[in-house]
Structure formats: C-alpha cells, structure tokens
Design an enzyme around this catalytic site. Sequence first.
Site, short mmCIF file in Angstrom:
data_model
loop_
_atom_site.label_atom_id
_atom_site.label_comp_id
_atom_site.label_asym_id
_atom_site.label_seq_id
_atom_site.Cartn_x
_atom_site.Cartn_y
_atom_site.Cartn_z
CG HIS A 85 -1.97 1.04 1.18
ND1 HIS A 85 -1.73 2.33 1.59
CD2 HIS A 85 -3.26 1.00 0.77
CE1 HIS A 85 -2.84 3.04 1.44
NE2 HIS A 85 -3.78 2.27 0.94
CD GLU A 133 -4.92 2.52 -3.05
OE1 GLU A 133 -5.97 2.79 -2.47
OE2 GLU A 133 -3.89 2.17 -2.45
#
Length: 214
Positions: A85, A133
């Site tokens: 992430h 992302e």
Amino acid sequence: MFVLVNLKTYPCDPVAIAEAVSDVNERTDARLAVAPQAAHLERVAETGAETWGQHVDPIEHGSNTGHTLAESVADAGAVGTLINHSERREKLADIDGAIRAADRADLETVVCANNPAQIGAAAALEPDAVAVEPPELIGTGTPVSQADPDIVEDAVAAAETVADDVSVLCGAGISTGDDVVAAGELGTEGVLLASGVAKADDPTAALEDLVAPL
C-alpha cells in the site's frame, strides 16, 4: 465487483464495520471485504465478514520480532492481504517475497501500485490482483476514475500485457456508488477504499450506497 474496505489505523469500531460489511454483503451481488489492523483480525473474522490483512512480511517462521507472518494472518481468519500500500511501500524483491509468503499461507493477494508502469511490474509477480492508487488522491474524496481516467485504463492495459489473469482494482478517492460504476466502466474488477466507510457516521449506509448501482 469486489469492494475491499481498508480500515487503516482510523479511530473506528472494526467489529461494527465488519458487521455492516457482512450484512450488506448478504444483500448484494458484489463481493465485500474488510481489512482491519492486525490486532483486530480475529475479532473481525468472527463476524462472518470476509477479512483481509493490511500487510504481510516476506518472512517464514523464526526470529522476526515485530514482523507480520502470513500464517498468523491466516490463522486469525483472514483470507487475503494487501501488499505494498502507498502507506506501507516495499522494494520489488520484498513485494515478491510477500506474495510468496501469502501463497504459502493460502492468502489471496492485492498488490498496490502508484501508476501503470508499477502495475505492470507488480502484475508480473503474479499476485491475484493489483490496485492502482495514485497517492496524491488517497483520502481526498476525488476518485482517480474522475481525476485521471487514463491512469486506470492504462493500468488495466499494463496488467493485461504481462498477466491477463491478474485482476485490476481501482483505489484512491472512492466514496460513492457512481465511483464504483465508473471504475468498472474503465475495465477494473473492483475497488479499494478506506475513509469513505471507515470515517462514515453510518458505515452500513455508506456500503449500501457503494453497491446500490451494481
């Protein structure tokens, strides 16, 4: 569509959100899951909600104080894990090692990446899915599908070029059902979001809004 809710370390009630995920999941054709902090995995899994880890390390059983072992995440009831992430970035070799560790523990994997080039590199490592992302949009409420749809389409193309069986998810700024629909129209198979549910006054209503157009 796969809707994966990352609770990060937000000051929310992970069990209450997991119960909402489980409830809404029974009333939709979408697949809903929640990724709490490691300390909450077992309690969240006990609600019946599909539970994911936020991270696993590229390690095996042994002298690894402070690390997250894939087998422990699985033993706590998780069925998958995020890797890389934007708030927990890893080197490519460590991403590869974490995918292998997750595979060893029978955990599904979603590897996050910032842009299409990174998506291609991540897809080549053969996770179950990748999630594009752009970090500048995370938590803004402005979805990447709206801010720069080319990034999403290019990410899908990049993944298909190297591994057409790797699913692509869309993250960053997802907060409404329209965002989920737009992500699907750009070729993705799901979304990764956090604050839109974790910070919501009514997580059930937020989840219902996300899946209502599907």
